[in-house]
Design an enzyme around this catalytic site. Structure first.
Site, PDB file in Angstrom:
ATOM      1  CD  GLU A  85      -2.883  -1.208   2.303  1.00 50.39           C
ATOM      2  OE1 GLU A  85      -4.078  -0.896   2.195  1.00 50.39           O
ATOM      3  OE2 GLU A  85      -2.377  -1.597   3.373  1.00 50.39           O
ATOM      4  CD  GLU A 119      -3.288  -6.278   3.769  1.00 52.07           C
ATOM      5  OE1 GLU A 119      -2.658  -5.210   3.813  1.00 52.07           O
ATOM      6  OE2 GLU A 119      -3.335  -6.999   2.733  1.00 52.07           O
TER       7      GLU A 119
END
Length: 258
Positions: free
Chosen positions: A112, A132
């Site tokens: 990210e 995740e």
């Protein structure tokens, strides 16, 4: 001890994440990155910014999972999430060109972080992913928004649904990274690219970035109107005077914007 180190070379800032062993995105790293980019974004002596990880293992191998248990069951986490977004946005919305050099594991929050940069250069050994979902979570650092915008909805969903790690070569194929280079050469290539960009008009590069980033969020006809406004802005600068005159005189320009 500082977790973020800054080196400067030819008006290029190199931001090094040094949080061993895997350069995880801890609360302290988030704070130091925010402070670092607040300073670099306002530093007129800096023309481009490179972000990389210290050591040979990782660019950034995700968030600080050891701190996750204390968050479980807490209904008041949104302010801290938005604080992370504020830091990441300070990179994404910087008016200076940014280059991420992925020198190892680039997972979760690391991926990210890389997505906030304009350009990504990956060393061949890097593994990249957003795992995740394997923890019952999702990429909450802007990953659900930036990844689809970069590589398309379907491929982004596949990576997020499965949590798979992909190789640098696969990341290049799907447009997640711009280049793949041999191990240990990422920073050198990043510097070469940053220096090449920095030879051009800083105001032109800034307005290119603004036109692309702002235009992607607008309907097409509105984006063209915004492009026209930013193009007009350039014709009022000293950089365009110098650039055109240098072309006519067949010499290298010396842009006042620097």
């Amino acid at each position: 001890m500082a977790l973020i180190k800054i080196e400067k070379q030819d008006r290029i800032a190199i931001v090094i994440i040094d949080n061993p062993p895997m350069n995880t995105l801890s609360t302290a790293v988030i704070q130091e990155l925010g402070e670092t980019f607040a300073n670099l974004n306002s530093d007129s002596d800096v023309l481009a910014i490179i972000i990389t990880g210290a050591g040979e293992k990782a660019f950034m191998a995700g968030g600080d999972i050891k701190g996750f248990p204390e968050k479980i069951g807490n209904p008041n986490l949104i302010p801290s999430f938005l604080n992370t977004h504020e830091m990441l946005n300070s990179i994404d919305f910087s008016l200076k060109p940014t280059i991420a050099v992925l020198n190892g594991y680039t997972l979760g929050g690391g991926c990210e972080l890389a997505l906030t940069c304009d350009i990504r250069i990956s060393e061949e050994q890097a593994l990249i992913g957003v795992p995740e979902s394997t923890l019952g979570l999702f990429p909450g650092g802007g990953g659900t928004q930036r990844l689809p915008r970069l590589i398309g909805e379907a491929k982004a969903k596949e990576l997020m649904f499965t949590g798979d790690h992909i190789t640098a070569v696969e990341a290049l194929r799907i447009g997640l990274v711009n280049r793949v280079v041999p191990k240990g050469e990422g920073l050198q290539v990043g510097l070469q690219l940053a220096k090449k960009i920095s030879k051009n008009s800083p105001t032109a590069v800034r307005n290119i970035k603004r036109a692309v980033d702002e235009g992607l969020e607008l309907p097409f006809h509105k984006a063209l109107e915004r492009e026209a406004e930013l193009f007009q802005e350039l014709f009022l600068t000293e950089d365009v005077k110098e650039g055109v005159q240098a072309f006519l005189e067949k010499r290298r320009p010396h842009f006042p914007g620097k």
